[in-house]
Design an enzyme around this catalytic site. Structure first.
Site, mmCIF file in Angstrom:
data_model
loop_
_atom_site.group_PDB
_atom_site.id
_atom_site.type_symbol
_atom_site.label_atom_id
_atom_site.label_comp_id
_atom_site.label_asym_id
_atom_site.label_seq_id
_atom_site.Cartn_x
_atom_site.Cartn_y
_atom_site.Cartn_z
ATOM 1 N N GLY A 19 17.865 -11.994 69.376
ATOM 2 C CA GLY A 19 16.567 -12.353 68.803
ATOM 3 C C GLY A 19 16.742 -13.349 67.664
ATOM 4 O O GLY A 19 15.970 -13.363 66.711
ATOM 5 N N HIS A 20 17.740 -14.229 67.787
ATOM 6 C CA HIS A 20 18.144 -15.089 66.662
ATOM 7 C C HIS A 20 17.158 -16.214 66.357
ATOM 8 O O HIS A 20 17.285 -16.873 65.331
ATOM 9 C CB HIS A 20 19.525 -15.690 66.927
ATOM 10 N N GLY A 60 13.772 -15.711 66.177
ATOM 11 C CA GLY A 60 12.563 -15.151 65.583
ATOM 12 C C GLY A 60 12.619 -15.130 64.063
ATOM 13 O O GLY A 60 13.607 -15.557 63.450
ATOM 14 N N VAL A 71 12.957 -12.595 61.983
ATOM 15 C CA VAL A 71 14.024 -11.740 61.458
ATOM 16 C C VAL A 71 15.403 -12.256 61.851
ATOM 17 O O VAL A 71 16.286 -12.426 61.010
ATOM 18 C CB VAL A 71 13.831 -10.290 61.954
ATOM 19 N N GLY A 72 15.587 -12.503 63.148
ATOM 20 C CA GLY A 72 16.907 -12.931 63.619
ATOM 21 C C GLY A 72 17.389 -14.214 62.978
ATOM 22 O O GLY A 72 18.567 -14.345 62.619
ATOM 23 N N TYR A 115 4.155 0.091 71.474
ATOM 24 C CA TYR A 115 5.274 -0.555 70.769
ATOM 25 C C TYR A 115 5.993 0.475 69.892
ATOM 26 O O TYR A 115 7.225 0.539 69.864
ATOM 27 C CB TYR A 115 4.724 -1.706 69.927
ATOM 28 N N LYS A 155 9.953 1.801 69.827
ATOM 29 C CA LYS A 155 10.818 1.699 68.644
ATOM 30 C C LYS A 155 11.360 3.071 68.219
ATOM 31 O O LYS A 155 12.508 3.189 67.795
ATOM 32 C CB LYS A 155 10.054 1.046 67.489
ATOM 33 N N THR A 175 9.360 -3.201 56.212
ATOM 34 C CA THR A 175 7.929 -3.259 55.934
ATOM 35 C C THR A 175 7.369 -4.588 56.447
ATOM 36 O O THR A 175 8.032 -5.293 57.208
ATOM 37 C CB THR A 175 7.691 -3.093 54.416
ATOM 38 N N HIS A 182 -0.347 -12.405 61.371
ATOM 39 C CA HIS A 182 -0.634 -11.348 60.405
ATOM 40 C C HIS A 182 -1.307 -11.929 59.163
ATOM 41 O O HIS A 182 -1.438 -13.143 59.023
ATOM 42 C CB HIS A 182 0.650 -10.595 60.053
ATOM 43 N N ARG A 184 -5.140 -20.852 56.761
ATOM 44 C CA ARG A 184 -6.559 -21.119 56.491
ATOM 45 C C ARG A 184 -6.744 -21.903 55.191
ATOM 46 O O ARG A 184 -7.553 -22.835 55.131
ATOM 47 C CB ARG A 184 -7.333 -19.807 56.451
ATOM 48 N N TRP A 233 -12.259 -11.833 55.502
ATOM 49 C CA TRP A 233 -12.860 -10.549 55.886
ATOM 50 C C TRP A 233 -12.556 -9.448 54.882
ATOM 51 O O TRP A 233 -11.467 -9.390 54.313
ATOM 52 C CB TRP A 233 -12.322 -10.111 57.246
#
Length: 325
Positions: free
Chosen positions: A26-27, A29, A31-32, A152, A156, A180, A195, A203, A218
């Site tokens: 997952g390098h 992404g 995190v990776g 999901y 996990k 987190t 997110h 935005r 919102w």
């Protein structure tokens, strides 16, 4: 240091041999990519990286062949199928099946082909919807999950339990870390399914570029959220690979909360948007509070270093340079 007393060369420390073959899955992404940056920064020279087109982790035979041939000494499993509420609700079968396939194939093949240590990365969504705040590790499996991402989350949780099972049955050094809310370079800035932090950043940036007078957000801005820069997570991963070999998964958080209102004001400042921020209180706020209890990791000797303000500046710089406007 190397130990050859038993006829085999083993290493007492993760950092001891900078030529050790480390497989980061997952390098590309969020995190990776941060883990790869960190490993290179501290001098590791033999990183084993594969894209999805080069190695499909859902295919058992392909994963088995890869590990049999490459024989990495360490594995960091950051690969997963991820998405927001809409994606989780629309494709529940994909979220449970693909993640279970990835984890099962990688964890089992790692053990069978002599990997010295594996770290599995999960998510704070493993915890019950109404877990105590801050959320301690022992809250796992004490109540029902948030329905919008339970597929999901179940996958996990299975990954954590699989690492524990292989440790119990085989004495194998597989550990799990639960981060987190993360942000930083390579985050998802998609207009619809990103997110809250990258969504706000996009935005405000677009409003600034377009000369808009206001941005509507919102909710009331009152919910509390915790954020950790992904470079801090990468540092924690290295620390855990070096210093932790326990059965229980470890929470990785900043330990600091901000209201969504405080976050929005800070992002607005970092981006340089000078218009007005309007709160639409007719829209839902979501969960009032979601904080991880990271005291276990702090007791082990690790604390985060990147402040939210510095992290936002770094992330916005990356966004401007890398995200197609």
């Amino acid at each position: 240091m190397a130990d050859t007393s038993n006829g085999k060369t083993t290493f007492s420390s993760f950092r001891a041999d900078k030529t050790a073959k480390i497989c980061v899955l997952g390098h590309r992404g969020l995190v990776g990519s941060a883990i790869v940056r960190k490993l290179r920064e501290i001098g590791f020279t033999n990183l084993l990286l594969r894209t999805h087109s080069e190695l499909d982790l859902t295919r058992q035979n392909d994963v088995e062949s890869f590990f049999a041939f490459e024989k990495p000494r360490f594995v960091i499993l950051a690969a997963a199928k991820v998405g927001g509420i809409h994606a989780n609700n629309t494709y529940p079968a994909d979220f449970i099946a693909i993640n279970l396939q990835i984890q099962t194939n990688v964890i089992d093949s790692s053990y069978r082909h002599g990997v010295q240590k594996l770290l599995f990365l999960g998510s704070s969504c493993i915890y019950p919807k109404f877990a105590p705040q801050p959320i301690p590790e022992h809250a796992l499996l004490t109540g029902p999950l948030e329905p919008t991402n339970e597929w999901y989350a179940v996958a996990k949780i299975a990954g954590i339990k699989m690492c524990q099972a292989y440790r119990i049955q085989y004495g194998w050094d597989a550990i799990s870390a639960m981060p987190t809310n993360l942000y930083g370079p390579n985050d998802n800035f998609h207009p619809e399914n990103s997110h809250v932090l990258p969504a706000l950043m996009r935005r405000f940036h677009e409003a600034k570029v377009n000369g808009a007078k206001e941005v509507v957000v919102w909710g009331t801005g009152s919910p509390l959220r915790e954020f950790l820069h992904v470079d801090d997570l990468a540092d924690a991963v290295v620390f855990l690979m070096e210093s932790y070999s326990g059965l229980v998964h470890v929470n990785v958080g900043s330990g600091k909360e901000v209201t969504i209102k405080e976050l929005a004001e800070l992002v607005k400042e970092v981006v340089g948007f000078e218009g007005q921020l309007i709160w639409d209180s007719s829209k839902p706020d979501g969960t009032p509070r979601k904080l991880m209890d990271s005291s276990k990791l702090a007791e082990l000797g690790w604390t985060p270093k990147v402040s939210l303000k510095d992290g936002l500046v770094d992330t916005y710089k990356w966004y401007v340079e890398n995200v197609k406007q």
